[in-house]
Design a protein around this motif. Structure first.
Motif, mmCIF file in Angstrom:
data_model
loop_
_atom_site.group_PDB
_atom_site.id
_atom_site.type_symbol
_atom_site.label_atom_id
_atom_site.label_comp_id
_atom_site.label_asym_id
_atom_site.label_seq_id
_atom_site.Cartn_x
_atom_site.Cartn_y
_atom_site.Cartn_z
ATOM 1 N N VAL A 40 0.835 -1.202 0.000
ATOM 2 C CA VAL A 40 0.000 0.000 0.000
ATOM 3 C C VAL A 40 0.871 1.253 0.000
ATOM 4 O O VAL A 40 1.813 1.381 0.795
ATOM 5 C CB VAL A 40 -0.944 0.022 1.230
ATOM 6 N N LEU A 42 0.494 5.630 -0.041
ATOM 7 C CA LEU A 42 -0.435 6.745 0.177
ATOM 8 C C LEU A 42 0.360 7.976 0.583
ATOM 9 O O LEU A 42 1.256 7.894 1.428
ATOM 10 C CB LEU A 42 -1.438 6.386 1.276
ATOM 11 N N VAL A 52 -10.594 5.947 4.088
ATOM 12 C CA VAL A 52 -10.186 4.618 3.629
ATOM 13 C C VAL A 52 -11.388 3.704 3.812
ATOM 14 O O VAL A 52 -11.885 3.536 4.931
ATOM 15 C CB VAL A 52 -8.983 4.084 4.428
ATOM 16 N N THR A 234 -9.384 6.349 -0.514
ATOM 17 C CA THR A 234 -8.649 5.160 -0.933
ATOM 18 C C THR A 234 -9.532 3.950 -0.654
ATOM 19 O O THR A 234 -10.063 3.815 0.455
ATOM 20 C CB THR A 234 -7.319 5.020 -0.185
ATOM 21 N N LEU A 236 -9.684 -0.091 -0.343
ATOM 22 C CA LEU A 236 -8.901 -1.310 -0.181
ATOM 23 C C LEU A 236 -9.777 -2.530 -0.424
ATOM 24 O O LEU A 236 -10.964 -2.531 -0.096
ATOM 25 C CB LEU A 236 -8.328 -1.401 1.236
ATOM 26 N N VAL A 241 -4.695 -1.653 -2.698
ATOM 27 C CA VAL A 241 -5.395 -0.444 -3.116
ATOM 28 C C VAL A 241 -6.074 -0.699 -4.459
ATOM 29 O O VAL A 241 -5.410 -1.036 -5.447
ATOM 30 C CB VAL A 241 -4.426 0.751 -3.234
ATOM 31 N N THR A 244 -7.475 5.179 -5.546
ATOM 32 C CA THR A 244 -7.339 6.400 -4.757
ATOM 33 C C THR A 244 -7.720 7.552 -5.672
ATOM 34 O O THR A 244 -7.104 7.746 -6.727
ATOM 35 C CB THR A 244 -5.916 6.599 -4.225
#
Length: 284
Positions: A40, A42, A52, A234, A236, A241, A244
């Motif tokens: 991941v 970010l 998230v 984002t 998941l 991911v 985003t």
């Protein structure tokens, strides 16, 4: 629930190009054969409002644990203001400005409402030496603690035992305790869980009123909370991911809808199922 407020504006171009407050690079966490967080990445600018989301077991809570320092990655790095904090202890990260709330409010029932916030803020005060309950020390911290209780609407309950609070009030107290350290990065793990529509409206008002100096990462199942608070999202799934993107774009993305594959999903909740304890512990 209160009517939606005007959406928060995206960061100005100069803010967006500023060095990130938080930078996650190829972050991975495994538990045996299960990869809870998988490669991941970010980057969040100062003052970000970032959500998230993802199905149960997607790795959301594990990601917050890695950022807060209560868990350690097997691979990858975490940087705060350009400084690598991947192996920094939780308490040190807290003093650097990372605070969080939990899925279950971490309230000390035996203490008063005020003392919960005093105790939470005490390690962050420059004059923190000595027992926190010593009268001179307590007075030193109580004034700022009352200010945080005012922010969350609990000032009138300051001297009540925390054990007497309702679920919604305990969530507000947990938020006040997180704010007591004057964080730069606030990690919120399902803050709207179990709240009434009225409580959710109050929560949105509080979070929407926080200064731009406080960045927020929000893990939340309630889509309307995400849509009103977050400027970017984002998504998941299975620790990786998917997307985003700006909030509206992320929520409308076909891969996001496919990830949930739940015809019963409503606008109130991204996923109405509750995770098993095993899934919560492993991924979140």
């Amino acid at each position: 629930m209160t009517p939606p407020s005007t959406p928060r504006a995206a960061p100005a171009p100069d803010a967006a190009s500023a060095p990130p407050l938080l930078d996650l690079t190829r972050l991975t966490r495994r538990y045996g054969s299960l990869t809870a967080v998988d490669d991941v990445g970010l980057r969040l600018p100062p003052g970000a409002r970032h959500a998230v989301i993802g199905p149960n077991g997607a790795g959301k809570t594990t990601l917050l644990n890695l950022i807060a320092g209560t868990d350690r990655p097997d691979h990858g790095t975490i940087a705060l203001d350009g400084t690598d904090i991947t192996r920094t202890a939780t308490a040190r990260r807290s003093r650097l400005g990372i605070a969080r709330s939990f899925q279950q409010p971490s309230v000390i029932s035996e203490l008063s409402v005020l003392d919960n916030v005093v105790l939470a803020g005490w390690p962050h005060h420059p004059k923190r030496r000595g027992a926190w309950r010593r009268p001179s020390r307590h007075r030193l911290h109580a004034e700022s603690a009352r200010g945080h209780l005012e922010t969350v609407g609990l000032a009138d309950l300051a001297h009540r035992p925390a054990s007497t609070l309702s679920h919604g009030q305990r969530r507000m107290l947990d938020l006040a305790a997180a704010l007591a350290g004057n964080p730069r990065l606030l990690l919120l793990d399902e803050p709207a869980a179990g709240l009434t529509d009225g409580d959710i409206g109050r929560l949105l008002g509080i979070l929407g009123g926080l200064p731009d100096s406080v960045a927020i990462i929000l893990v939340e199942h309630h889509v309307e909370v995400v849509a009103e608070l977050a400027t970017d999202v984002t998504v998941l799934a299975a620790g990786r991911v998917l997307v985003t993107a700006p909030t509206r774009e992320a929520l409308a993305h076909p891969d996001v809808r496919d990830a949930y594959h739940d015809p019963g999903t409503t606008t109130r909740s991204v996923s109405s199922e509750r995770p098993t304890p095993e899934a919560t512990e492993a991924r979140g």
